[in-house]
Design an enzyme around this catalytic site. Sequence first.
Site, PDB file in Angstrom:
ATOM      1  N   ASP A 108      10.689   0.951   4.604  1.00 51.68           N
ATOM      2  CA  ASP A 108      10.843   1.115   3.159  1.00 51.68           C
ATOM      3  C   ASP A 108      10.095  -0.050   2.520  1.00 51.68           C
ATOM      4  O   ASP A 108      10.469  -1.209   2.734  1.00 51.68           O
ATOM      5  CB  ASP A 108      12.346   1.075   2.819  1.00 51.68           C
ATOM      6  CG  ASP A 108      12.605   1.173   1.318  1.00 51.68           C
ATOM      7  OD1 ASP A 108      11.655   0.987   0.524  1.00 51.68           O
ATOM      8  OD2 ASP A 108      13.767   1.409   0.944  1.00 51.68           O
ATOM      9  N   VAL A 109       9.049   0.247   1.750  1.00 53.83           N
ATOM     10  CA  VAL A 109       8.209  -0.843   1.227  1.00 53.83           C
ATOM     11  C   VAL A 109       8.957  -1.758   0.266  1.00 53.83           C
ATOM     12  O   VAL A 109       8.492  -2.859  -0.030  1.00 53.83           O
ATOM     13  CB  VAL A 109       6.921  -0.320   0.548  1.00 53.83           C
ATOM     14  CG1 VAL A 109       5.981   0.285   1.570  1.00 53.83           C
ATOM     15  CG2 VAL A 109       7.241   0.652  -0.580  1.00 53.83           C
ATOM     16  N   ASP A 162       5.244   3.958   6.331  1.00 45.92           N
ATOM     17  CA  ASP A 162       5.797   5.077   5.576  1.00 45.92           C
ATOM     18  C   ASP A 162       7.292   5.170   5.841  1.00 45.92           C
ATOM     19  O   ASP A 162       7.779   4.735   6.887  1.00 45.92           O
ATOM     20  CB  ASP A 162       5.126   6.390   5.980  1.00 45.92           C
ATOM     21  CG  ASP A 162       5.146   7.412   4.842  1.00 45.92           C
ATOM     22  OD1 ASP A 162       4.086   7.636   4.240  1.00 45.92           O
ATOM     23  OD2 ASP A 162       6.232   7.951   4.553  1.00 45.92           O
ATOM     24  N   TYR A 187       6.850   5.566 -14.914  1.00 50.73           N
ATOM     25  CA  TYR A 187       5.687   5.679 -14.029  1.00 50.73           C
ATOM     26  C   TYR A 187       4.495   4.916 -14.611  1.00 50.73           C
ATOM     27  O   TYR A 187       3.878   4.080 -13.938  1.00 50.73           O
ATOM     28  CB  TYR A 187       5.344   7.159 -13.841  1.00 50.73           C
ATOM     29  CG  TYR A 187       4.175   7.396 -12.910  1.00 50.73           C
ATOM     30  CD1 TYR A 187       4.323   7.256 -11.537  1.00 50.73           C
ATOM     31  CD2 TYR A 187       2.923   7.754 -13.419  1.00 50.73           C
ATOM     32  CE1 TYR A 187       3.246   7.465 -10.682  1.00 50.73           C
ATOM     33  CE2 TYR A 187       1.850   7.973 -12.576  1.00 50.73           C
ATOM     34  CZ  TYR A 187       2.008   7.827 -11.209  1.00 50.73           C
ATOM     35  OH  TYR A 187       0.954   8.030 -10.380  1.00 50.73           O
ATOM     36  N   LYS A 230       2.717   1.516 -13.052  1.00 47.51           N
ATOM     37  CA  LYS A 230       1.324   1.518 -12.619  1.00 47.51           C
ATOM     38  C   LYS A 230       0.505   0.503 -13.420  1.00 47.51           C
ATOM     39  O   LYS A 230      -0.433  -0.099 -12.910  1.00 47.51           O
ATOM     40  CB  LYS A 230       0.727   2.929 -12.747  1.00 47.51           C
ATOM     41  CG  LYS A 230       1.275   3.912 -11.705  1.00 47.51           C
ATOM     42  CD  LYS A 230       0.902   3.501 -10.271  1.00 47.51           C
ATOM     43  CE  LYS A 230       1.244   4.560  -9.255  1.00 47.51           C
ATOM     44  NZ  LYS A 230       0.922   4.136  -7.867  1.00 47.51           N
TER      45      LYS A 230
END
Length: 654
Positions: free
Chosen positions: A457-458, A440, A551, A555
Amino acid sequence: MISGRWDSAAAPGAHDPVGQCVYGSRLLGAEPALVLHGGGNTSVKTTVPDVFGDLVEVLYVKGSGWDLATIERAGFTALRLDRLRRLLGLGRLTDTQMMNELRAARLDASAPDPSVESLLHALLPHAAVLHSHADALVTLTNQPDGAAVVRSVLGADVVVVPYVMPGFDLAKLCAATVPAQLAPDTPGLVLLNHGLFTFGASTQEAYQRHVELVGRAERFLARHRPQWADEPQQADQPRPAVAPAEIAALRKEISDVAGRPMVVSRHDNARVRGFLARPERSQRGPLTPDHVIRTKRVPLLGRDVAGYAREYRRYFDEHKDRRGVPLTMLDPAPRVLLDPAYGMLTAGPRVADADIAADIYHHTIDVIATAESVGSYQALDAADLFDVEYWELEQAKLGRAGAPAPFTGEVALVTGAASGIGRACAQALRARGAAVVGLDLSPGPAEAPDYLAVRVDVTDPAGVTDAVRAGVERFGGVDMLVAAAGVFPAAQPLAGSDPAAWRQAMAVNAESVAYLFGAVHPLLALAPRGGRVVVVASKNVRAPGPGAAAYSASKAAVTQLARVAALEWAGDGIRVNLVHPDAVFDTGLWTEELLADRAARYGLSVAAYKRRNLLGMEVTSRHVGEVVAALCSDGFAATTGAQVPVDGGNERVV
Ligand SMILES: [Zn+2]
């Protein structure tokens, strides 16, 4: 070094012998060099009225399942002393019978099971008794001439008892030999290859004697303590990083041999590195026989897991007929591995087991090295250790243990794990026994040993690589991957939309998962029970909303990514599924104001707005976490590439 820490101002007085015993027990328990993971127990003898008002002589003894460091009054079990003394007069008793009689001697039938060493406490005439497996003491006793070493260091007035397995036989031997050797000022009793008993008229006196005797041993050993002189440069230099897939491959071998998934933890520090200069020392055996339950008799030197298992089976076959009763063989997998490139790895079905093995082995390293510097370290022989490892009381525990939680020994990596749906997924997986590596941006504190919180940070590939590596060093591999980190950009019509918001949505919600998949795939392919992936997508994939282009598109992209992974990875035994949540309002994305604004837009109350679905229910993060955990479970063993809505039912989706 031990130092007396009895504080008369804080300790209960002589009018409260049990309170004083609790206080003294905690002082002993606070020092890992004295008592380590259950090694030690304490007692006090006093008189209490029974239900008839008759005064009864009782032994308050530590109950099993309680840790001395945190014990309370409720952790002590009162036993009728007259019954214990009569038991010592019996010629023979199995340890199972002895435990039954000890339980039957309780004043309170709901008190914890009394210590298996209760009869030893009972036979000593003193009111207060303290027992530890102090490192310094076993350093002295685990020598070829242990009795002579103990007498020369601790003084001739200490009573020394040769090794006998704990239980009724040891209590009988002590009952027959010890009382005659006790003088009024005898400070203690040393059990070879086991530990130290001190006693006195009060716990305070027994504690002072404990500190005095352990102190004598420590001062003697300090003059010989090794300075990790074996190879100082090696001891100072951290070992090079190991490829995570190498550790995961070793974990798979260990798990296959054990017949269940195992957690594997890597430890590399100066103690381990110094010891590895002459690792053959590890093959002599444990400090005290009770450690075999946690570490097995010897560590695996190197990486030949199959060879270790063969040798363990040979050891079992050689000794299995010693008691003339059929025994259940324990799994033959090593619990401690020592390797020049890896350092020390410890293994166990749960994180706690691997951690306890590591704690015990760090102490073992110190004791062996110190014992070698004063003489020669010698553990009990294999037959004596086998007797403890296959003790009837230990074998009985195997039958009593219920089925473990379904993900016991497995490891999940969850992104976005500190809040909302990610946190709910981590909680659902941990509740089913998995250890979790939680990634996270703001990870929060690590609250328990089965949870490793990593700040990352992904969208930073190097950071993700490091986080995966840290997870593997801590738990040994990755069996389940849950991609839950995501962003929800502010609603924007397509006309005049912000390219930066689009790029951010794509980077976090889609690209980061593509990178994560690449980094974790080799580990998932080595999962002992097969890898599992769940991607948290969105209802918007099937039913996009106006203003949510970035968004919905991101997705949809991650959904296609997961479907391709399902195709590519099925051959590796990895299942990849998706969940499509909707209207989960207990997440960081939703504020009170945003909710009120949306509800108003539909002319609804907030409560009605939250239930705006076919089932008329409020959907929470917990619902999503439960579905994710279910998709990882055996119940979905035949399912990959599925997309499961978690939205309370949506007319545009069904
Ligand atoms: Zn003991």
